[in-house]
Scaffold this motif. Structure first.
Motif, PDB file in Angstrom:
ATOM      1  N   ALA A 238       2.125  -5.042  -3.721  1.00  0.00           N
ATOM      2  CA  ALA A 238       3.311  -4.995  -4.583  1.00  0.00           C
ATOM      3  C   ALA A 238       3.059  -5.840  -5.828  1.00  0.00           C
ATOM      4  CB  ALA A 238       4.536  -5.519  -3.830  1.00  0.00           C
ATOM      5  N   GLY A 239       3.435  -5.315  -6.998  1.00  0.00           N
ATOM      6  CA  GLY A 239       3.289  -6.089  -8.229  1.00  0.00           C
ATOM      7  C   GLY A 239       1.849  -6.175  -8.675  1.00  0.00           C
ATOM      8  N   SER A 240       1.514  -7.257  -9.371  1.00  0.00           N
ATOM      9  CA  SER A 240       0.197  -7.388  -9.983  1.00  0.00           C
ATOM     10  C   SER A 240      -0.857  -7.752  -8.940  1.00  0.00           C
ATOM     11  CB  SER A 240       0.230  -8.447 -11.081  1.00  0.00           C
ATOM     12  OG  SER A 240       0.575  -9.708 -10.536  1.00  0.00           O
ATOM     13  N   ALA A 241      -2.070  -7.305  -9.182  1.00  0.00           N
ATOM     14  CA  ALA A 241      -3.209  -7.593  -8.313  1.00  0.00           C
ATOM     15  C   ALA A 241      -4.479  -7.435  -9.138  1.00  0.00           C
ATOM     16  CB  ALA A 241      -3.230  -6.640  -7.120  1.00  0.00           C
ATOM     17  N   PRO A 242      -5.579  -8.038  -8.716  1.00  0.00           N
ATOM     18  CA  PRO A 242      -6.836  -7.856  -9.441  1.00  0.00           C
ATOM     19  C   PRO A 242      -7.184  -6.380  -9.589  1.00  0.00           C
ATOM     20  CG  PRO A 242      -7.059  -9.582  -7.796  1.00  0.00           C
ATOM     21  CD  PRO A 242      -5.729  -8.935  -7.564  1.00  0.00           C
ATOM     22  N   ALA A 243      -7.838  -6.057 -10.634  1.00  0.00           N
ATOM     23  CA  ALA A 243      -8.186  -4.671 -10.925  1.00  0.00           C
ATOM     24  C   ALA A 243      -8.952  -4.048  -9.768  1.00  0.00           C
ATOM     25  CB  ALA A 243      -9.022  -4.611 -12.203  1.00  0.00           C
ATOM     26  N   GLY A 244      -8.596  -2.805  -9.438  1.00  0.00           N
ATOM     27  CA  GLY A 244      -9.282  -2.082  -8.374  1.00  0.00           C
ATOM     28  C   GLY A 244      -8.726  -2.325  -6.989  1.00  0.00           C
ATOM     29  N   HIS A 245      -7.688  -3.136  -6.886  1.00  0.00           N
ATOM     30  CA  HIS A 245      -7.117  -3.451  -5.575  1.00  0.00           C
ATOM     31  C   HIS A 245      -5.666  -2.989  -5.536  1.00  0.00           C
ATOM     32  CE1 HIS A 245     -10.512  -5.928  -4.170  1.00  0.00           C
ATOM     33  NE2 HIS A 245     -10.635  -6.241  -5.452  1.00  0.00           N
ATOM     34  N   SER A 246      -5.407  -2.021  -4.666  1.00  0.00           N
ATOM     35  CA  SER A 246      -4.052  -1.486  -4.551  1.00  0.00           C
ATOM     36  C   SER A 246      -3.505  -1.584  -3.141  1.00  0.00           C
ATOM     37  CB  SER A 246      -4.023  -0.022  -5.007  1.00  0.00           C
ATOM     38  OG  SER A 246      -4.900   0.761  -4.189  1.00  0.00           O
ATOM     39  N   GLU A 247      -4.363  -1.937  -2.174  1.00  0.00           N
ATOM     40  CA  GLU A 247      -3.915  -2.014  -0.783  1.00  0.00           C
ATOM     41  C   GLU A 247      -4.822  -2.943   0.007  1.00  0.00           C
ATOM     42  OE1 GLU A 247      -5.979   1.784   1.344  1.00  0.00           O
ATOM     43  OE2 GLU A 247      -4.383   2.263  -0.092  1.00  0.00           O
ATOM     44  N   VAL A 248      -4.312  -3.368   1.161  1.00  0.00           N
ATOM     45  CA  VAL A 248      -5.086  -4.187   2.100  1.00  0.00           C
ATOM     46  C   VAL A 248      -5.007  -3.511   3.470  1.00  0.00           C
ATOM     47  CG1 VAL A 248      -5.355  -6.435   3.225  1.00  0.00           C
ATOM     48  CG2 VAL A 248      -4.527  -6.312   0.856  1.00  0.00           C
ATOM     49  N   THR A 249      -6.161  -3.257   4.080  1.00  0.00           N
ATOM     50  CA  THR A 249      -6.206  -2.602   5.391  1.00  0.00           C
ATOM     51  C   THR A 249      -6.436  -3.641   6.476  1.00  0.00           C
ATOM     52  OG1 THR A 249      -7.110  -0.574   4.428  1.00  0.00           O
ATOM     53  CG2 THR A 249      -7.377  -0.859   6.809  1.00  0.00           C
ATOM     54  N   VAL A 250      -5.609  -3.583   7.504  1.00  0.00           N
ATOM     55  CA  VAL A 250      -5.782  -4.470   8.649  1.00  0.00           C
ATOM     56  C   VAL A 250      -5.997  -3.623   9.902  1.00  0.00           C
ATOM     57  CG1 VAL A 250      -4.245  -6.175   7.602  1.00  0.00           C
ATOM     58  CG2 VAL A 250      -3.359  -4.631   9.344  1.00  0.00           C
ATOM     59  N   TYR A 251      -6.594  -4.244  10.889  1.00  0.00           N
ATOM     60  CA  TYR A 251      -6.673  -3.631  12.219  1.00  0.00           C
ATOM     61  C   TYR A 251      -5.870  -4.499  13.160  1.00  0.00           C
ATOM     62  CZ  TYR A 251      -8.389  -2.276  16.810  1.00  0.00           C
ATOM     63  OH  TYR A 251      -8.461  -1.870  18.125  1.00  0.00           O
ATOM     64  N   THR A 252      -5.004  -3.878  13.950  1.00  0.00           N
ATOM     65  CA  THR A 252      -4.161  -4.644  14.864  1.00  0.00           C
ATOM     66  C   THR A 252      -4.074  -3.956  16.215  1.00  0.00           C
ATOM     67  OG1 THR A 252      -1.942  -5.533  15.256  1.00  0.00           O
ATOM     68  CG2 THR A 252      -2.082  -3.492  13.994  1.00  0.00           C
ATOM     69  N   THR A 253      -4.042  -4.755  17.256  1.00  0.00           N
ATOM     70  CA  THR A 253      -3.809  -4.220  18.607  1.00  0.00           C
ATOM     71  C   THR A 253      -2.339  -4.329  18.981  1.00  0.00           C
ATOM     72  OG1 THR A 253      -4.294  -6.370  19.603  1.00  0.00           O
ATOM     73  CG2 THR A 253      -6.140  -4.829  19.353  1.00  0.00           C
TER      74      THR A 253
END
Length: 875
Positions: A238-253
Motif C-alpha cells: 500500500a502506498g509508496s515502495a521502492p521501484a519494482g516492488h508491488s507485493e510481498v509473498t509469504v508462506y504460512t502453515t
C-alpha cells in the motif's frame, strides 16, 4: 585339581594370531550362504581409541560372531573416516603434514582395535583419504553432475572464522561451529550443492519402511525434513515502495490466523529489504548486523527478537482498508520459505515477543474449544494450539482445520493482478546440501574453471585429481588457493589456461557411501552393482545417536543418487539401526570453582571411610572432590585408556563389562569395581571349566532327559534359547545376566565332576552344558571361549563352530506359577506342577493362606482355571 589362572596376555594375542592365520573373518563374495552385513560407524583416526569405541565395536562384534555361528556369510569390515579439519589443525600446531599425522594415527588405532579381538575383515580396510577411495568418489560426483544432481550457485553460507571453512546448517550448533566452537558468520560465496531436496518426499515417506530403526531417530529425521502443508500468500504493498516492488509473498502453515496478523517480517537479504536499505543507512546497518549473526534455527530461536520498520505497509488480503507494517527482522531467513512471514502474535510465541517489544496489536483469534470468547485473552504466552476461531469475522465458530480450508479456498479464487492471491503449497524444511569446503585435507572437487568454456568436469580418464603433497599451513586458509602449480591446468575442452576448483568436499560425503565401497573395495568402479545389491542394505548398523540427522540422512540421499546413476539398485542403505549409549565416568577435581583442576581416574585412589567414598591423589594424598558422572572427555580428564584396561585385565574383560552393565541403548557407567567384577567372572569360568576338563575328556557330551542330571541340561538349554533371543534383539545385558545364572547353576556340578564324585550320565550332561556355555560367551569373550574350547578337547576353533541347537523338550518347566485373582484383583500366586489337573489346582488355591484370609470362611461362587495362565475366584 588346581589350575593356573587364565592369562589374557598369553591367550589373547595367541588366538588373534590363529584367527588371522586361518583367515576366519575374511569374507568371500562368492559364498552361497545367506548374507548378513554388520557395520559399526567407522572411526575418525584422532590418535587413540576410547571406551566409546570399545563399546561400539564390541556390540558389532557380538552380532558378527553370533550371526557367523548361525550359518550366515557375514561381512564385517573396518575403515577410517580420515579427511577433515583436525588433521589440518594438527599440521599447523605440530608442523606435520596432515597425511603423515592421519596415517600414523590409523596405524596406532588399528593396533588397538586388533588387540580387542574383533572379528573384522581387515582385507577390505581403506581410509577415505586413500587416493584409491576418493578417486571413486570423484567418479560418483561426475556421474551425479551428469544426472543434474549437482549444481553451483552463489549463496549465503555459514563461515567458521577459526577453521576458515563453510559449514552446513546442520554443522552449526547454537550459532557455533560444530568443531571449533567459534561464532559462525554469514558470507556470500559460490558453492557446490547436491540436490537432496529432489528426494524430500521420498526421504520422508520411506521412514515408515524403516521399522528396524529407533523411533526417536525416525522422528528426528522427519522433523529435519520438515514437510508442511500451507499457503503462499501475496500481500499487496500500500502506498509508496521502492521501484519494482508491488507485493510481498509469504508462506504460512496457519492461514486460519490471518485476522490476528499485526505485521509482516522479512529477512535482511529479502529483495525488498535490500531496496529499502539503499536509501536508509540505519536499516542497511541493521541488515549487515543480521547477516553476521548465527544462521542455525537454534541460534535464531534463542536470540533476542529484533527488527526495524521499513516504512512499507501492506494491505490485508480480506480488508483493503487494513494496513500492516513491514519489518526487517533478525529471526527470518531468506533460505526458509519465501524469506517473509506474517506475524500473528496471539498464536506464535516468537511473534508475541516481537509484538510486545514494538507495541504491535495482539488480537486472539483461536481459543481452546471449551473457551469463552468474551473473556479469552493472551498474556505473556501465545496460544498455538488448535481450537475455535474468534475475532475472525466470517471464520468465527469454525475449527482451525475448517478455517484453513475456507481461507485457502477464498484466496485461491481471489485475483491479485493476473494470478490468485493465495495458492496451496507443500513445503519442506530440508535444503540442498552445500558440500564446498575451503580446506586442503578433503576430496578435491573434480572440475576445472575456464574463462572460455566455463565450468568443465574433469574427464574420467584424467581421474583421480590428487591432492598435492607439497603444501604449507603457515598461514590460515586453504593451501590449494596459493599452491604455485597445482591449481593451474589446461582446459580439457579448449586447451587454454584454466584453473582447478580449489574447494574440497564436505567430509560427510566421504561417509555417505563407504558402506557400499566395502562390498568390493578393490574394484576399478565405485561399486560392482551386482555385489553391492547382494550385500546392501546393511543388515545391522551401529553407532551414536549424534549421527541421527547429518550422516544418516546424507547416506540415505547418497544411496538414492547412486541408484539414479546406476551404481546400486536400492534406496535405503541401512535395514537395521542401533544407537548405543555412551560410556560415562565420575569426574574428579582438585580444588573448587573455576580454578579447580580436573584429575584423571588413573591419578587417584578411592577409599571407604566410615561407609562414605572419598578420593585422594595417589602422589600427594590430597583429597579430591568426586563430581558428577559425565561423558568421558579429555577436557575433564574422566577418561579411561582402553590400552590400560586391556593390559591389566585383558580385552575380554573390557568387552564383557561394556556389554553387561546396562541396556546397550543407555549410557554405561565405567567403574573400577565393575571391571574387576567382569574380570573375576572371566577367571571363574576358566577355573571351573579347566579344572573339570580332564574328567570330561573321555565322555561324549550328551544332555540328560531324566534323573539327577536333568536339571543341569534344562538349565543349559533354557539359557541357550533365551540368550539366542537376547542376541537376536541386541539385548546384551540380558544375555550376560542369564549367563551369570547358568555359571552359578553349573558351578556345583563342574566342581563335583572335577572331584570325581558323579556318574557318567552326569558328566555327559555337564559337558554338554559346558560346551553350550562356551559358545554362549564366545561372541562376547572370544579369547576365553577359545581357550575353554581347547581344554574341552574340541577340534577346530569355536569362532568357526556352528551355533548349538537347544532341545525343545528340555525347555519345559516342571512347575508353573499361576496368578490368583479374587473378584478381578490379584491376591496371590500358586506354584504347582505343570501337569496338575483343574481339580488339583482348585484344591491347592483354596489351601493358600492368602486366599483363606480373603474368603474369611465364605465359599466361592465360582473358580475359573485358565490352564497354565491364571486362576480367577468369584466370591
Amino acid at each position: 585339581m588346581a589350575t593356573e589362572r587364565y592369562n589374557p596376555r598369553d591367550a589373547e594375542p595367541r588366538w588373534q594370531a590363529k584367527w588371522s592365520e586361518a583367515g576366519v573373518f575374511v569374507t568371500d563374495n562368492n559364498d552361497k550362504r545367506e548374507k548378513y552385513y554388520v557395520l559399526e560407524m567407522f572411526p575418525y583416526p584422532s590418535g587413540r581409541i576410547h571406551m566409546g569405541h570399545v563399546r561400539n565395536y564390541a556390540m558389532g562384534d557380538v552380532v558378527a560372531r553370533y550371526k557367523r555361528a548361525r550359518g550366515y556369510n557375514v561381512l564385517h569390515p573396518m575403515g577410517w573416516d580420515a579427511f577433515g579439519m583436525p588433521a589440518e589443525n594438527a599440521a599447523m600446531q605440530n608442523k606435520v603434514h596432515p597425511k603423515e599425522w592421519t596415517y600414523q594415527n590409523i596405524a596406532t588405532m588399528r593396533g588397538q582395535l586388533k588387540s580387542m579381538g574383533l572379528s573384522l575383515d581387515w582385507s577390505r580396510e581403506f581410509a577415505t583419504c586413500d587416493v584409491e577411495y576418493y578417486h571413486r568418489q570423484q567418479y560418483l560426483f561426475l556421474d551425479m553432475m551428469e544426472k543434474g544432481l549437482v549444481y553451483r550457485k552463489q549463496s549465503k553460507v555459514n563461515w567458521d572464522p577459526v577453521d576458515h571453512t563453510v559449514l552446513a546448517n546442520e554443522q552449526v550448533i547454537e550459532g557455533r561451529g560444530w568443531r571449533s566452537g567459534a561464532l559462525v558468520e554469514q558470507r556470500e560465496l559460490t558453492q557446490w550443492f547436491f540436490r537432496i531436496t529432489d528426494f524430500s518426499q521420498d526421504l520422508l515417506d520411506a521412514l515408515d519402511t524403516l521399522d528396524q530403526w529407533p523411533e526417536k531417530v525416525r522422528l528426528m529425521q522427519k522433523n529435519w525434513i520438515g514437510r508442511s502443508e500451507g499457503l503462499t500468500l501475496r500481500w499487496e504493498i500500500a502506498g509508496s515502495a521502492p521501484a519494482g516492488h508491488s507485493e510481498v509473498t509469504v508462506y504460512t502453515t496457519r492461514p486460519d490466523t490471518l485476522f490476528g496478523a499485526s505485521f509482516l517480517a522479512i529477512a535482511a537479504d529479502h529483495p525488498l529489504a535490500k531496496a529499502v536499505a539503499e536509501g536508509n543507512a540505519e536499516i542497511a546497518a541493521f541488515c549487515d548486523e543480521c547477516r553476521r549473526a548465527g544462521t542455525s534455527l537454534a541460534a535464531l530461536e534463542t536470540a533476542e527478537k529484533r527488527g526495524m520498520d521499513t516504512g512499507v505497509k501492506v494491505r490485508h488480503p480480506f480488508d483493503a482498508s487494513w494496513e500492516l507494517p513491514v519489518y526487517v527482522a533478525n529471526f527470518v531467513l531468506m533460505d526458509y520459505g519465501t524469506g517473509a512471514i506474517f506475524g500473528c502474535p496471539s498464536g506464535d510465541q516468537r511473534d508475541l515477543d516481537f509484538a510486545r517489544k514494538y507495541d504491535l496489536p495482539v488480537v486472539p483469534v483461536v481459543m481452546p474449544k471449551d473457551g469463552d470468547a468474551a473473556t479469552f485473552t493472551v498474556g505473556d504466552t501465545a496460544y498455538d494450539g488448535d481450537g475455535v476461531m474468534i475475532n475472525s469475522r466470517f471464520l468465527d465458530g469454525l475449527d482451525t482445520e475448517g478455517a484453513f480450508k475456507v481461507v485457502a479456498d477464498r484466496l485461491s479464487q481471489t485475483m491479485l493482478g493476473n494470478a490468485p492471491q493465495g495458492e496451496r503449497k507443500v513445503q519442506f524444511r530440508l535444503r540442498d546440501w552445500g558440500i564446498s569446503r575451503q580446506r586442503y585435507w578433503g576430496c578435491p572437487i573434480p572440475v576445472i574453471h575456464c574463462e572460455a568454456c566455463g565450468v568443465v568436469p574433469v574427464p574420467k580418464k584424467d581421474l583421480p585429481v590428487k591432492l598435492p603433497d607439497d603444501v604449507t599451513f603457515d598461514v590460515p586458509g586453504n593451501p590449494l588457493d596459493r599452491h604455485a602449480t597445482w591449481r593451474h591446468v589446461a582446459c580439457p575442452q579448449c586447451g587454454k589456461d584454466a584453473r582447478r576448483e580449489t574447494d574440497t568436499m564436505d567430509t560427510f560425503v566421504d561417509s555417505s557411501w563407504y558402506f557400499a565401497r566395502f562390498t568390493a573395495p578393490r574394484e576399478d568402479l565405485p561399486t560392482v552393482p551386482a555385489i553391492a545389491d547382494h550385500w546392501l542394505p546393511v543388515d545391522q548398523y551401529i553407532g551414536g545417536i549424534e549421527h541421527a540427522i547429518l550422516h544418516l540422512l546424507y547416506s540415505r540421499f547418497f544411496t538414492r543418487a547412486m541408484r539414479e546413476t546406476g551404481h546400486v539398485n536400492l534406496s535405503e542403505p541401512f535395514k537395521g539401526l542401533f544407537t548405543q549409549g555412551m560410556v560415562v565416568h565420575e569426574t574428579y577435581k582438585l580444588g573448587s570453582g573455576a580454578h579447580g583442576q580436573w584429575v584423571a581416574p588413573a591419578d587417584i585412589r578411592i577409599e571407604e571411610v566410615d561407609g562414605a567414598r572419598r578420593a585422594v591423589l595417589l602422589e600427594t594424598g590430597e583429597e579430591v572432590t568426586i563430581g558428577s558422572i559425565e561423558k568421558m572427555s579429555k577436557s575433564k580428564k574422566n577418561v579411561v585408556d582402553p590400552d590400560d584396561i586391556i593390559a591389566s585385565y585383558g580385552a575380554d574383560t573390557a568387552r564383557f563389562f561394556v556389554l553387561s552393565d546396562s541396556p546397550p541403548d543407555r549410557d554405561v557407567i565405567w567403574s573400577e569395581a565393575g571391571v574387576e567384577g567382569a574380570h573375576r567372572f572371566v577367571q571363574r569360568v576358566w577355573r571351573l571349566i579347566s579344572e573339570a576338563s580332564e574328567a570330561m575328556s573321555s565322555v561324549a557330551a550328551n544332555p540328560a532327559k531324566e534323573g539327577a542330571a536333568l536339571a543341569v541340561s534344562q538349565a543349559a538349554h533354557r539359557t541357550l534359547a533365551a540368550v539366542q533371543g537376547d542376541y537376536d534383539k541386541l539385548a546384551f545385558n540380558k544375555a550376560v545376566a542369564r549367563i551369570y545364572e547358568l555359571v552359578n547353576a553349573l558351578a556345583g556340578p563342574l566342581t563335583e565332576v572335577a572331584n570325581g564324585k558323579v556318574d557318567a550320565p552326569m558328566i555327559a550332561a555337564v559337558k554338554n552344558a559346558t560346551e553350550i556355555l562356551v559358545q554362549l560367551i564366545s561372541p562376547m569373550t572370544p579369547h576365553l571361549a577359545e581357550e575353554c574350547w581347547r581344554v574341552l578337547g574340541r577340534e577346530g576353533l569355536v569362532a568357526t563352530a556352528t551355533w548349538p541347537a537347544f532341545d525343545p523338550d528340555l525347555l519345559q518347566l516342571d512347575e508353573v506359577i499361576l496368578p490368583v485373582q479374587i473378584n478381578g484383583k490379584k491376591r496371590a500366586e500358586l506354584t504347582i506342577a505343570r501337569d496338575a489337573d483343574q481339580d488339583a489346582v482348585k484344591e491347592a488355591v483354596l489351601a493358600l493362606d492368602t486366599v483363606k484370609s480373603a474368603l474369611n470362611g465364605q465359599a466361592p461362587k465360582k473358580i475359573i482355571v485358565v490352564p497354565l495362565r491364571i486362576v480367577n475366584i468369584v466370591v
